[in-house]
Structure formats: structure tokens, C-alpha cells
Motif scaffolding. Structure first.
Motif: not given
Length: 291
Positions: A38-65
Motif C-alpha cells: 500500500d506504500g508504507w515503510f518505503r526505506n528506499d525513499s524514506g517515506e513512512l507512507l508514499q507522499g510523507f517523506a522523513i529526513t534527518a532534518d525533521d523533528t517527528v512528533l508521534d502522538v499515540g505512538c
């Protein structure tokens, strides 16, 4: 007559190899494979879901982790992470895993998120998956999520799809639809309105997860067959060894996906009976007043 024919064409019992016990198929592993399709966990592109990329510059807040699947994915992308949950054990265990995998800044909080003791604009990416359905008043909760995203921050939000929720009502215990479990059922229209009225702009929407709708039905059926009281936190019980009904369903789904055209069939079933609906949204760079 039939017996003589069978004896002629079938090997003797002594000639048959000993029966081997079937190898269990983990619903969790099959569910992960289904999510990757379905497009989740794309390690090659760093996308948690296709269209939602995470990089080393990000601060990620996971609410209800919860178990920290999103947080740990962000850690593997080199991001700094803030993760919260109302259950102390989950935050403690996830903190240990984060510290073992990263030296970047991280913060774990035990909180019900109303409010969160965090500064305005503390995150460039905000994740809140399968949480809003537990919230008695989702509007102030969404306002709190928006407050903590910086201008331009991207949001990944998910809630159960209504068809699957109503289908489970025929077999799930009443407690599943009472606090602290699911107290909200969001139609796609209501979910979108909640996000937009909080001041976010929707970028993508999708729904999937037929595998897990059926998996939960088999879960409830197995609980009843075992004579157990199914009240309580569902996701905790699913961490225990899977019951035969769920393993059998996982094997069937795995076999379907391996067939020619299996992916196309999965996509049709996902659109017909999804488990979750997902919105990717963004906080405007130029903030506007929300009535």
C-alpha cells in the motif's frame, strides 16, 4: 470397486512420507507485507507512507505512538523524535529502543495529549494514527496537534474506516465501542472536515486494509470460541501468540497475493472494505484564523 481402484492408483500408507506439521504464518508479517504493497515503510525513499517523506532534518512528533512503528521508522531516517502515549510501559519500552538505535535528540512523554507539554511549532512532521477514534472530543485534540506543527509541517493522520467498524459491531464486544476504546466512528466526510476545520490543507487521501478487517473478525470469533472475555485493549492481546483462525486467514491472504492478479484483487477488496482511512495534510506556511 472404488476401493480397488484407489488401492491401484494411490501409494500405500507405508510408502507415504510422514506428515509434516504446517508452518505457522504470522498475521503480523503478512499484515506488514500488505502495508508495504500500500506504500508504507518505503526505506528506499524514506517515506513512512508514499507522499510523507522523513529526513534527518525533521523533528517527528508521534502522538499515540503505541509500539512505536512510526517513531522507529523516523529514527532510521535520522530524524529527531518526540513520542507520546497514555500508557507508561509503551513510552518506556519505546524510549529504550530509540536510545539503542539513535544518538539524536528524542523525548518520550506519558500524556493523554490534552494538552501536551510541548512548545508551539515543535515538529516538522506530525503522526497520529488510529488515535482520534478514542477521543471523546476530537476537535480540541486536533487543535492541539495543529498547534505543535510548525508552519509548513506535514501531518499523517488515520482513523478506522466506518464500514469495517460497523461490520465488527456484529461480533465485537460492546466494550470495544466504549471508552477507552472506540468512541468515534468517522465517515470520510467527517474525517476530512475535522482536518480542514482545524486549519490544515489535505494533500492526499487513501483507504486500505481489507486484510485487517477480516483478521479482526477472525480474532473476535477466536476469542468467543476460546470462552475468553474480549474486553480490554485489543492491540495488547494481539501481541500474544496468534490464534489458529487468524493464522489460517493470514496464510489464505498470503496465497492470494502470490497469485497472478493477486495485487489487483487486493486493491478491489481494499476499496470495498478498508480497515483504515488516511489523510496526509499540511499546515499552511501563512497561518489563517480558524473560526
Amino acid at each position: 470397486m472404488i476401493g480397488r481402484l484407489l488401492a491401484r492408483w494411490l501409494p500405500s500408507r507405508a510408502a507415504l512420507p510422514p506428515a509434516q506439521p504446517p508452518v505457522p504464518v504470522s498475521p503480523r508479517d503478512v499484515g506488514l507485507h500488505d502495508a508495504v504493497l500500500d506504500g508504507w515503510f518505503r526505506n528506499d525513499s524514506g517515506e513512512l507512507l508514499q507522499g510523507f517523506a522523513i529526513t534527518a532534518d525533521d523533528t517527528v512528533l508521534d502522538v499515540g505512538c503505541g509500539e512505536g512503528v512510526a517513531t522507529l521508522f523516523a529514527v532510521r531516517q535520522g530524524a529527531s523524535v518526540i513520542f507520546t502515549d497514555s500508557e507508561h510501559d509503551k513510552v518506556r519500552n519505546l524510549a529504550r529502543e530509540v536510545h539503542a538505535q539513535s544518538t539524536n535528540a528524542s523525548l518520550g512523554l506519558v500524556s493523554n495529549s490534552l494538552p501536551l507539554p510541548l512548545a508551539d511549532g515543535c515538529a516538522s512532521k506530525v503522526v497520529c494514527m488510529e488515535v482520534l477514534e478514542h477521543i471523546a472530543e476530537p476537535e480540541p485534540f486536533m487543535a492541539e496537534l495543529v498547534r505543535m506543527g510548525r508552519p509548513g509541517a506535514q501531518y499523517l493522520l488515520s482513523v478506522p474506516a466506518p464500514v469495517g467498524e460497523h461490520l465488527q459491531k456484529g461480533i465485537a464486544p460492546a466494550s470495544y465501542y466504549q471508552s477507552p476504546n472506540h468512541v468515534q466512528i468517522f465517515t470520510p466526510e467527517r474525517f476530512a472536515a475535522l482536518v480542514e476545520e482545524a486549519g490544515l490543507v489535505i494533500e492526499h487521501r487513501r483507504a486500505s486494509g481489507f486484510f485487517w478487517v477480516m483478521g479482526m473478525i477472525f480474532f473476535w470469533a477466536g476469542e468467543r470460541a476460546a470462552g475468553r472475555d474480549p474486553a480490554g485493549a485489543v492491540r495488547d492481546r494481539i501481541q500474544a501468540p496468534f490464534m489458529p483462525l487468524m493464522e489460517s486467514w493470514a496464510k489464505t491472504w498470503q496465497d492470494l497475493l502470490n497469485q497472478p492478479g493477486g495485487l489487483a484483487i487486493k486493491q478491489i477488496l481494499d476499496s470495498f472494505l478498508p480497515k483504515s482511512q488516511v489523510i496526509i495534510a499540511r499546515k499552511p506556511v501563512q497561518e489563517v484564523d480558524v473560526p
